[in-house]
Design a protein around this motif. Structure first.
Motif, PDB file in Angstrom:
ATOM      1  N   ALA A 237       0.717  -1.243  -0.045  1.00  0.00           N
ATOM      2  CA  ALA A 237      -0.284   0.474   0.138  1.00  0.00           C
ATOM      3  C   ALA A 237       0.887   1.309  -0.220  1.00  0.00           C
ATOM      4  N   ALA A 238       2.255   1.166   0.337  1.00  0.00           N
ATOM      5  CA  ALA A 238       2.831   2.097   0.294  1.00  0.00           C
ATOM      6  C   ALA A 238       4.274   1.481   1.346  1.00  0.00           C
ATOM      7  N   ASP A 239       5.562   2.252   0.202  1.00  0.00           N
ATOM      8  CA  ASP A 239       6.757   1.767   0.387  1.00  0.00           C
ATOM      9  C   ASP A 239       7.536   2.719   2.198  1.00  0.00           C
ATOM     10  N   PHE A 240       6.918   4.361   2.211  1.00  0.00           N
ATOM     11  CA  PHE A 240       6.805   4.767   3.483  1.00  0.00           C
ATOM     12  C   PHE A 240       5.352   5.338   4.492  1.00  0.00           C
ATOM     13  N   ILE A 241       5.159   4.576   5.314  1.00  0.00           N
ATOM     14  CA  ILE A 241       3.905   5.221   6.786  1.00  0.00           C
ATOM     15  C   ILE A 241       4.835   6.041   7.512  1.00  0.00           C
ATOM     16  N   ALA A 242       4.242   6.637   8.206  1.00  0.00           N
ATOM     17  CA  ALA A 242       4.629   6.915   9.239  1.00  0.00           C
ATOM     18  C   ALA A 242       3.194   8.272  10.069  1.00  0.00           C
ATOM     19  N   PHE A 243       3.858   7.963  11.465  1.00  0.00           N
ATOM     20  CA  PHE A 243       2.687   8.224  12.492  1.00  0.00           C
ATOM     21  C   PHE A 243       3.238   9.216  13.553  1.00  0.00           C
ATOM     22  N   VAL A 244       2.957  10.627  13.371  1.00  0.00           N
ATOM     23  CA  VAL A 244       3.344  11.198  14.225  1.00  0.00           C
ATOM     24  C   VAL A 244       2.795  12.117  15.029  1.00  0.00           C
ATOM     25  N   SER A 245       3.782  12.451  16.578  1.00  0.00           N
ATOM     26  CA  SER A 245       2.312  13.713  17.669  1.00  0.00           C
ATOM     27  C   SER A 245       2.640  14.840  16.858  1.00  0.00           C
ATOM     28  N   ASP A 246       3.322  15.116  16.186  1.00  0.00           N
ATOM     29  CA  ASP A 246       3.539  16.742  16.422  1.00  0.00           C
ATOM     30  C   ASP A 246       2.952  17.339  14.937  1.00  0.00           C
ATOM     31  N   ARG A 247       3.180  18.088  14.326  1.00  0.00           N
ATOM     32  CA  ARG A 247       3.588  18.972  13.307  1.00  0.00           C
ATOM     33  C   ARG A 247       4.878  18.957  12.505  1.00  0.00           C
ATOM     34  N   GLN A 248       5.462  19.776  13.365  1.00  0.00           N
ATOM     35  CA  GLN A 248       7.178  19.649  13.035  1.00  0.00           C
ATOM     36  C   GLN A 248       7.565  18.852  13.003  1.00  0.00           C
ATOM     37  N   THR A 249       7.343  17.750  13.626  1.00  0.00           N
ATOM     38  CA  THR A 249       8.230  16.326  13.019  1.00  0.00           C
ATOM     39  C   THR A 249       7.470  16.047  11.545  1.00  0.00           C
ATOM     40  N   GLU A 250       5.852  16.169  11.737  1.00  0.00           N
ATOM     41  CA  GLU A 250       5.084  16.092  10.132  1.00  0.00           C
ATOM     42  C   GLU A 250       5.831  16.324   8.967  1.00  0.00           C
ATOM     43  N   GLN A 251       5.947  17.983   9.214  1.00  0.00           N
ATOM     44  CA  GLN A 251       7.048  18.506   8.085  1.00  0.00           C
ATOM     45  C   GLN A 251       8.146  17.959   8.188  1.00  0.00           C
ATOM     46  N   VAL A 252       8.884  17.644   8.829  1.00  0.00           N
ATOM     47  CA  VAL A 252       9.658  17.223   8.469  1.00  0.00           C
ATOM     48  C   VAL A 252       9.568  16.013   7.550  1.00  0.00           C
ATOM     49  N   LEU A 253       8.953  14.928   7.617  1.00  0.00           N
ATOM     50  CA  LEU A 253       9.137  13.656   7.139  1.00  0.00           C
ATOM     51  C   LEU A 253       8.466  14.035   5.964  1.00  0.00           C
ATOM     52  N   LYS A 254       8.085  15.232   5.592  1.00  0.00           N
ATOM     53  CA  LYS A 254       7.106  15.369   4.471  1.00  0.00           C
ATOM     54  C   LYS A 254       8.296  15.741   3.354  1.00  0.00           C
ATOM     55  N   THR A 255       9.032  16.665   3.897  1.00  0.00           N
ATOM     56  CA  THR A 255      10.316  17.049   3.555  1.00  0.00           C
ATOM     57  C   THR A 255      10.509  15.974   2.424  1.00  0.00           C
ATOM     58  N   PHE A 256      11.237  14.483   3.907  1.00  0.00           N
ATOM     59  CA  PHE A 256      11.979  13.372   3.236  1.00  0.00           C
ATOM     60  C   PHE A 256      11.273  13.171   2.738  1.00  0.00           C
ATOM     61  N   VAL A 257      10.438  12.552   2.417  1.00  0.00           N
ATOM     62  CA  VAL A 257       9.762  11.713   1.233  1.00  0.00           C
ATOM     63  C   VAL A 257       9.392  12.373  -0.275  1.00  0.00           C
TER      64      VAL A 257
END
Length: 404
Positions: free
Chosen positions: A15-35
């Protein structure tokens, strides 16, 4: 819940190569940039808890290559990750994220099969050093988690080994959402395929004869699917046909299956067969099925010693089955257990009609008609997955709270 998702792959693919569930927006933004920097076409990034991750993974057919979960708001991280493991394929590479720089926690997480534990704040550079997208692996070296190998054997013909093993596989796949590989070791045609309404493709004999060229893709092509989570590996050789495979061939097949399935169930047709030897040698758990006869009681004593007297010493449980109607003269359950010196894990009562009807139709036993049998299978599954222990812990925790 804020999410980042890309194009959905075809049915049957991950369904996906990479799945992430995080608790805050800052970490979410870092992951979006990485992806985005890694140009990963199939990714899912969301703000959410481990419960959200479990719910999401339970709904997709295949687990991702990489999974990142945030432990920041987890009160019992080890317990939460154990629950997460139940819905992940063994091949998933899991990275945990948290705020505690704790060596003890890190070691405990590695024992659960996690590849790495990252301490916040998360950065794109840290992710690049940890997740090797090009090679498809986590750079941190640790022991990979593997599925469990379960062997089922009987003390005599007709005691219901395939009936119990196959319906346990069904239950694990349908009710607990595990990926299950069912291997029928009767090369000349066992009952599993007819009980599932399937045709054998002689996949088992193919992989046993070609161990020199085995890889995960080769093995997966030989499996016959029954739904999205239950797969069968079997053969139906002509009677008298030669069995052409080298010693140790089954071990390699089991190793590859354990990389992709939560459970590999081995239906041992004949305990004296060479394939049975390998099955017992690589089983992490074994179930011995007996009926209430003097001959079966004697064979139970011999087989328990035979299965457990090996280097891996698999945990072996005794199941008493009643495949025939109750008649006088059967060995009493207490006498059987006293003779073998072991308590039976469960006794399965006789079902007059429902099982025979289901087997002939290639269907699962009807819920109401075979209620007693289905409950027995559910109890065996709970014992295997450890759910009965979790229920006991929950009960005692509630009891302590009431006393306070």
């Amino acid at each position: 819940m804020s999410t980042l998702s890309f194009s959905k792959p075809k049915t049957g693919a991950r369904a996906a190569d990479f799945i992430a569930f995080v608790s805050d927006r800052q970490t979410e933004q870092v992951l979006k940039t990485f992806v985005l920097e890694q140009a990963m076409p199939h990714a899912h990034v969301a703000v959410g808890s481990i419960d959200d991750a479990i719910a999401y993974l339970s709904k997709i057919e295949r687990s991702p290559l990489f999974l990142l979960v945030d432990l920041q708001n987890s009160v019992m991280p080890l317990s939460d990750l154990s629950r997460l493991a139940e819905v992940c394929e063994p091949s998933v590479q899991v990275v945990a994220l948290g705020e505690r720089n704790d060596v003890g926690l890190f070691r405990s997480l590695l024992k659960l099969g996690l590849r790495d534990y990252l301490v916040k704040p998360l950065t794109v550079e840290l992710l690049k050093r940890t997740v090797n997208v090009t090679e498809g692996k986590i750079n941190q070296v640790s022991l990979a988690r593997a599925g469990k190998t379960i062997a089922f054997a009987g003390t005599r013909g007709g005691v219901g080994v395939t009936t119990l093993a196959l319906n346990l596989a069904r239950h694990l796949a349908d009710d607990t959402h595990r990926r299950v590989a069912y291997v029928d070791l009767n090369l000349y045609g066992g009952a599993a395929n007819s009980m599932l309404g399937l045709q054998s493709n002689n996949g088992l004999s193919d992989v046993l004869q070609n161990t020199h060229r085995l890889d995960p893709q080769f093995v997966e092509r030989t499996l016959v699917s029954k739904g999205s989570r239950l797969f069968v590996l079997s053969s139906e050789l002509d009677y008298g046909a030669a069995r052409e495979f080298q010693p140790g061939a089954l071990a390699r097949v089991i190793e590859l299956l354990c990389d992709s399935f939560h459970y590999v169930i081995l239906d041992v047709a004949d305990p004296a067969d060479a394939l049975a030897q390998e099955a017992f040698n690589h089983a992490s758990r074994a179930y011995l099925v007996s009926d209430r006869s003097v001959h079966a009681t004697r064979e139970t004593i011999r087989l328990l010693r035979f299965i457990e007297d090996r280097d891996n010493n698999p945990q072996t449980s005794l199941l008493i089955n009643n495949p025939n109607a109750a008649v006088s003269g059967k060995v009493a359950p207490d006498d059987l257990m006293s003779a073998v010196g072991r308590t039976a894990l469960h006794e399965v009562q006789f079902e007059q009609k429902a099982l025979a009807t289901a087997e002939n139709l290639g269907e699962a036993p009807a819920e109401r008609a075979a209620n007693g049998f289905n409950q027995a299978v559910s109890r065996i599954a709970s014992d295997l997955t450890g759910q009965h222990l979790a229920a006991e812990r929950s009960f005692f925790q509630k009891l302590k709270l009431k006393r306070k």
